[in-house]
Design a protein around this motif. Structure first.
Motif, short mmCIF file in Angstrom:
data_model
loop_
_atom_site.label_atom_id
_atom_site.label_comp_id
_atom_site.label_asym_id
_atom_site.label_seq_id
_atom_site.Cartn_x
_atom_site.Cartn_y
_atom_site.Cartn_z
N ILE A 24 0.85 -1.19 0.00
CA ILE A 24 0.00 0.00 0.00
C ILE A 24 0.88 1.24 0.00
O ILE A 24 2.02 1.22 0.45
N THR A 25 0.33 2.33 -0.50
CA THR A 25 1.10 3.56 -0.66
C THR A 25 1.31 4.28 0.67
O THR A 25 0.63 4.01 1.66
N ASP A 26 2.23 5.21 0.63
CA ASP A 26 2.49 6.07 1.78
C ASP A 26 1.22 6.82 2.17
O ASP A 26 0.88 6.95 3.34
N PHE A 27 0.48 7.29 1.17
CA PHE A 27 -0.79 7.98 1.43
C PHE A 27 -1.76 7.05 2.17
O PHE A 27 -2.37 7.45 3.16
N ALA A 28 -1.89 5.81 1.69
CA ALA A 28 -2.82 4.85 2.31
C ALA A 28 -2.45 4.58 3.75
O ALA A 28 -3.32 4.60 4.64
N GLN A 29 -1.17 4.33 4.02
CA GLN A 29 -0.80 4.03 5.40
C GLN A 29 -1.01 5.24 6.30
O GLN A 29 -1.37 5.10 7.46
N SER A 30 -0.80 6.44 5.76
CA SER A 30 -0.99 7.64 6.58
C SER A 30 -2.48 7.85 6.90
O SER A 30 -2.82 8.33 7.98
N GLN A 31 -3.36 7.47 5.97
CA GLN A 31 -4.80 7.58 6.21
C GLN A 31 -5.29 6.53 7.20
O GLN A 31 -6.19 6.80 8.00
N LEU A 32 -4.70 5.34 7.15
CA LEU A 32 -5.11 4.27 8.07
C LEU A 32 -4.65 4.54 9.50
O LEU A 32 -5.33 4.19 10.45
N GLY A 33 -3.47 5.13 9.65
CA GLY A 33 -2.90 5.31 10.98
C GLY A 33 -2.05 4.12 11.36
O GLY A 33 -1.56 3.38 10.49
N ASP A 34 -1.88 3.90 12.64
CA ASP A 34 -0.98 2.84 13.14
C ASP A 34 -1.52 1.46 12.79
O ASP A 34 -2.56 1.04 13.30
N ILE A 35 -0.79 0.76 11.92
CA ILE A 35 -1.20 -0.57 11.48
C ILE A 35 -0.78 -1.60 12.52
O ILE A 35 0.37 -1.64 12.95
N VAL A 36 -1.77 -2.42 12.94
CA VAL A 36 -1.52 -3.40 13.99
C VAL A 36 -1.59 -4.85 13.51
O VAL A 36 -1.15 -5.76 14.20
N ALA A 68 -5.88 -1.34 11.38
CA ALA A 68 -5.22 -0.25 12.08
C ALA A 68 -5.93 -0.07 13.42
O ALA A 68 -6.93 -0.74 13.70
N VAL A 69 -5.42 0.82 14.24
CA VAL A 69 -5.98 1.02 15.57
C VAL A 69 -7.48 1.35 15.49
O VAL A 69 -8.27 0.84 16.28
N LYS A 70 -7.87 2.15 14.50
CA LYS A 70 -9.25 2.63 14.46
C LYS A 70 -10.11 2.03 13.35
O LYS A 70 -11.29 2.31 13.27
N THR A 71 -9.53 1.21 12.46
CA THR A 71 -10.30 0.74 11.31
C THR A 71 -9.70 -0.54 10.73
O THR A 71 -8.56 -0.89 11.03
N VAL A 72 -10.46 -1.22 9.89
CA VAL A 72 -9.98 -2.34 9.09
C VAL A 72 -10.30 -2.01 7.63
O VAL A 72 -11.39 -1.57 7.32
N SER A 73 -9.32 -2.21 6.76
CA SER A 73 -9.48 -1.88 5.35
C SER A 73 -9.12 -3.08 4.49
O SER A 73 -8.14 -3.77 4.77
N ASP A 74 -9.91 -3.32 3.44
CA ASP A 74 -9.57 -4.37 2.48
C ASP A 74 -8.38 -3.92 1.64
O ASP A 74 -8.20 -2.74 1.37
N ALA A 75 -7.59 -4.89 1.19
CA ALA A 75 -6.49 -4.64 0.26
C ALA A 75 -6.87 -5.30 -1.06
O ALA A 75 -7.20 -6.48 -1.10
N PHE A 76 -6.84 -4.50 -2.14
CA PHE A 76 -7.31 -4.96 -3.45
C PHE A 76 -6.12 -5.25 -4.36
O PHE A 76 -5.13 -4.53 -4.36
N LEU A 77 -6.27 -6.29 -5.17
CA LEU A 77 -5.23 -6.71 -6.10
C LEU A 77 -5.21 -5.81 -7.33
O LEU A 77 -6.18 -5.77 -8.08
N PRO A 78 -4.12 -5.05 -7.54
CA PRO A 78 -4.07 -4.16 -8.70
C PRO A 78 -3.84 -4.89 -10.03
O PRO A 78 -4.13 -4.34 -11.09
N VAL A 79 -3.32 -6.10 -9.98
CA VAL A 79 -3.15 -6.96 -11.16
C VAL A 79 -3.54 -8.38 -10.79
O VAL A 79 -3.24 -8.83 -9.69
N GLY A 80 -4.20 -9.06 -11.69
CA GLY A 80 -4.63 -10.42 -11.42
C GLY A 80 -3.48 -11.41 -11.50
O GLY A 80 -2.49 -11.19 -12.19
N GLY A 81 -3.62 -12.52 -10.76
CA GLY A 81 -2.62 -13.57 -10.81
C GLY A 81 -2.63 -14.43 -9.57
O GLY A 81 -3.51 -14.33 -8.72
#
Length: 125
Positions: A27-39, A61-74
């Motif tokens: 995930i990108t720097d932007f994504a991790q900054s939006q999620l906060g502390d990943i646990v 993360a401390v305050k949320t759970v987010s799905d991670a999507f596959l940008p390319v199939g395989g």
């Protein structure tokens, strides 16, 4: 915000580094900054073949759970096991030691449909 130029980016804030027919994904720097502390990073799809856009795991993360999507199939070849003991590595080094999975791409041309760094920068402002 760190957006390396040698990578490709999805609108879901994943990055892709291509090495032959293998895609290294995180995930990108932007994504991790939006999620906060990943646990916790949960990837149970190793060994499965998924289509582009499918969920390959989740990021808690401390305050949320987010799905991670596959940008390319395989086929999901590998999960970064180091994240089991140190999920905050994604916060500290999202483009390096914080990578999440390796995928053998079923259609390498899908990478061409992803954004370059400039286009991704434009989407996040």
């Amino acid at each position: 915000m760190n957006i390396p130029s040698g990578l490709k980016y999805s609108s879901d804030h994943e990055w892709v580094k291509v090495e032959g027919d293998i895609a290294i994904i995180g995930i990108t720097d932007f994504a991790q900054s939006q999620l906060g502390d990943i646990v916790f990073v949960d990837v149970t799809t190793v060994g499965e073949t998924l289509a582009q856009g499918e969920v390959f795991g989740s990021i808690e993360a401390v305050k949320t759970v987010s799905d991670a999507f596959l940008p390319v199939g395989g086929e999901i070849l590998e999960f970064n096991e180091a994240l089991n003991d140190a999920p905050d590595t994604v916060n500290k080094d999202p483009y390096g030691e914080g990578w999440m999975i390796k995928v053998r791409m079923s259609e390498p041309g899908q990478v061409d449909g992803l954004m370059d760094a400039a286009a991704y920068q434009a989407t996040i402002g």
